[in-house]
Design a protein around this motif. Structure first.
Motif, short mmCIF file in Angstrom:
data_model
loop_
_atom_site.label_atom_id
_atom_site.label_comp_id
_atom_site.label_asym_id
_atom_site.label_seq_id
_atom_site.Cartn_x
_atom_site.Cartn_y
_atom_site.Cartn_z
N ALA A 182 0.83 -1.20 0.00
CA ALA A 182 0.00 0.00 0.00
C ALA A 182 0.87 1.25 0.00
O ALA A 182 2.04 1.22 0.39
N SER A 183 0.28 2.36 -0.43
CA SER A 183 1.01 3.63 -0.40
C SER A 183 1.25 4.08 1.04
O SER A 183 2.31 4.63 1.36
N VAL A 184 0.29 3.84 1.90
CA VAL A 184 0.42 4.24 3.30
C VAL A 184 -0.42 3.31 4.16
O VAL A 184 -1.50 2.88 3.76
N VAL A 185 0.11 2.97 5.33
CA VAL A 185 -0.57 2.09 6.28
C VAL A 185 -0.85 2.89 7.56
O VAL A 185 0.08 3.49 8.12
N PRO A 186 -2.10 2.92 8.03
CA PRO A 186 -2.38 3.65 9.27
C PRO A 186 -2.01 2.85 10.50
O PRO A 186 -2.31 1.65 10.60
N VAL A 187 -1.33 3.49 11.41
CA VAL A 187 -0.97 2.88 12.70
C VAL A 187 -1.44 3.81 13.80
O VAL A 187 -1.03 4.98 13.86
N THR A 188 -2.32 3.33 14.66
CA THR A 188 -2.76 4.16 15.78
C THR A 188 -2.19 3.61 17.07
O THR A 188 -2.13 2.39 17.28
N TYR A 189 -1.75 4.50 17.91
CA TYR A 189 -1.30 4.15 19.26
C TYR A 189 -2.52 3.68 20.05
O TYR A 189 -3.65 4.09 19.76
N MET A 190 -2.29 2.80 21.01
CA MET A 190 -3.39 2.33 21.85
C MET A 190 -4.18 3.50 22.44
O MET A 190 -5.40 3.42 22.62
N ASN A 191 -3.49 4.61 22.70
CA ASN A 191 -4.13 5.79 23.28
C ASN A 191 -4.95 6.53 22.23
O ASN A 191 -4.63 7.65 21.82
N SER A 192 -6.01 5.90 21.80
CA SER A 192 -6.89 6.47 20.77
C SER A 192 -8.27 5.86 20.92
O SER A 192 -8.44 4.81 21.56
#
Length: 419
Positions: A182-192
């Motif tokens: 993919a062009s970009v992969v979203p990664v969210t911190y647990m604090n979300s």
């Protein structure tokens, strides 16, 4: 004997964020913002979560009576109840927890009690949401005080992330993805929020904690050319840098500015796109504090949390999650002097656990996480008494569609074991 955090706040008001923080949190639950102790930089949540007010009877109970009620309820409820306590919780609450840990450990701990009817999460809102997503459908998850939020989590809302994502998708539309990445992969911190975890689940992304951030980024780079990391800029930057990503390839976007506030070519060259969020507690640590600790204590060992600014992490001897910090202290020797850059409740507890070492917080100001501090024995006693009466109080229920997609990202997180 090490003084409690509450005693430190009460007896040293000149060296604390706000002496009012030592008082019962129910006085501030209905006020806008995060209450005493919060950073001036904290974003005021909108809409403000309005909790059920703690009954006056519980506000007036002595500590001894509250603890007695909690113990009695735990005994009566037995295996039907599990209480989870985050490392940053006050000692008066942690003493009643069945499991104590960081967000990664507690997410796993909840899974080890499938027969429990109720999970009481002594932490903050996003943690209770995560427990509900991972729990069995018939299990109840309770957050003792609904005002226990997280200022960092509120710095990335679903609408802003969606809008930023759309801009990025338009910019990267012409990229060659024939290799399957993919062009970009979203990664969210647990604090979300659960909504942002669901966003990652829908878009091939993942959740990370401070324990497994490096493992998660490695996974994400296998899936795509770059990562959109939110909401904590510092954890993203420190983790990327430790993995060899150049700083110029980690621009911080601004979702409120046209073009995300970054030149298009920078976005095309980026490996990690950072969101402008932060932890108000860990942002307080400075290189000057480390310099002062080294001047006052020659040979001091400095360990900090990776939510701290990059110059602080660079100046420290070591950096890692709350569990890493605990293990760092455990591996030290009697007589060692250790300065720690993380939340004061954990530092104070470590100092009590290792009296043959000198352990202190880098920040001389006594400033616990103001939202974690919203969990008080009064709220814990109230929700447990409710269970005895057949009433589930302050239950956290994540929308089914949100939970379905968020669980995908969380299960990827649980599979990404810390190094």
């Amino acid at each position: 004997m090490t003084a409690s955090v509450n005693e430190l706040i009460t007896t040293a008001p000149g060296a604390s964020c706000d002496a009012d923080l030592a008082e019962g949190p129910w006085a501030f639950d209905l006020s806008p913002g995060y209450g005493p102790g919060a950073s001036e930089d904290d974003v005021i949540p909108d809409p403000v979560v309005r909790p059920g007010q703690l009954p006056v009877a519980y506000q007036r109970m002595s500590d001894d009576e509250l603890h007695a009620r909690i113990r009695a309820a735990k005994e009566a409820l037995g295996e039907r109840l599990v209480i989870l306590g985050h490392f940053y919780q006050r000692d008066e609450v942690v003493q009643h927890a069945d499991f104590v840990g960081d967000s990664f450990q507690l997410a796993n701990a909840a899974l080890t009690k499938p027969d429990a009817d109720t999970i009481v999460f002594c932490g903050v809102h996003f943690m209770a949401e995560t427990a509900d997503i991972l729990a069995r459908p018939e299990q109840h998850v309770i957050l003792p005080n609904l005002a226990a939020g997280c200022s960092m989590a509120d710095m990335a809302d679903e609408d802003s992330v969606e809008a930023a994502w759309e801009e990025l998708m338009e910019l990267y539309a012409d990229e060659d993805t024939s290799d399957g990445r993919a062009s970009v992969v979203p990664v969210t911190y647990m604090n979300s929020s659960a909504a942002l975890k669901a966003f990652c689940g829908r878009h091939g992304g993942i959740v990370c904690t401070s324990s497994n951030a490096a493992t998660v980024l490695e996974w994400a780079f296998e899936q795509g050319r770059r990562v959109l990391f939110f909401p904590d800029q510092h954890l993203g930057r420190n983790t990327g840098k430790a993995m060899g990503v150049p700083l110029e390839q980690m621009p911080m976007i601004n979702p409120r500015k046209p073009g995300l506030g970054v030149e298009p070519q920078e976005l095309l060259d980026a490996r990690v796109l950072l969101w402008p969020g932060f932890c108000s507690v860990h942002k307080r640590f400075t290189v000057a504090q480390i310099d002062q600790a080294r001047a006052q204590h020659p040979g001091v060992k400095v360990v900090v949390h990776p939510e701290s600014p990059m110059p602080v992490v660079d100046a420290a001897d070591a950096a890692g999650s709350t569990d890493f910090i605990r293990k760092f202290v455990a591996a030290s020797e009697p007589g060692d002097v250790i300065a720690i850059g993380t939340e004061i409740n954990l530092v104070n507890r470590l100092a009590a656990d290792y009296p043959d070492r000198t352990i202190f917080c880098l920040d001389p100001v006594i400033c616990p996480c103001s939202t974690m501090y919203r969990i008080h024995p009064g709220y814990l006693a109230w929700v447990l008494d409710g269970l005895l009466e057949g009433e589930v109080r302050n239950e956290i229920v994540v929308d089914e569609d949100v939970a379905t997609h968020a669980k995908v990202a969380l299960e990827r997180m649980l599979a990404a074991l810390p190094k």
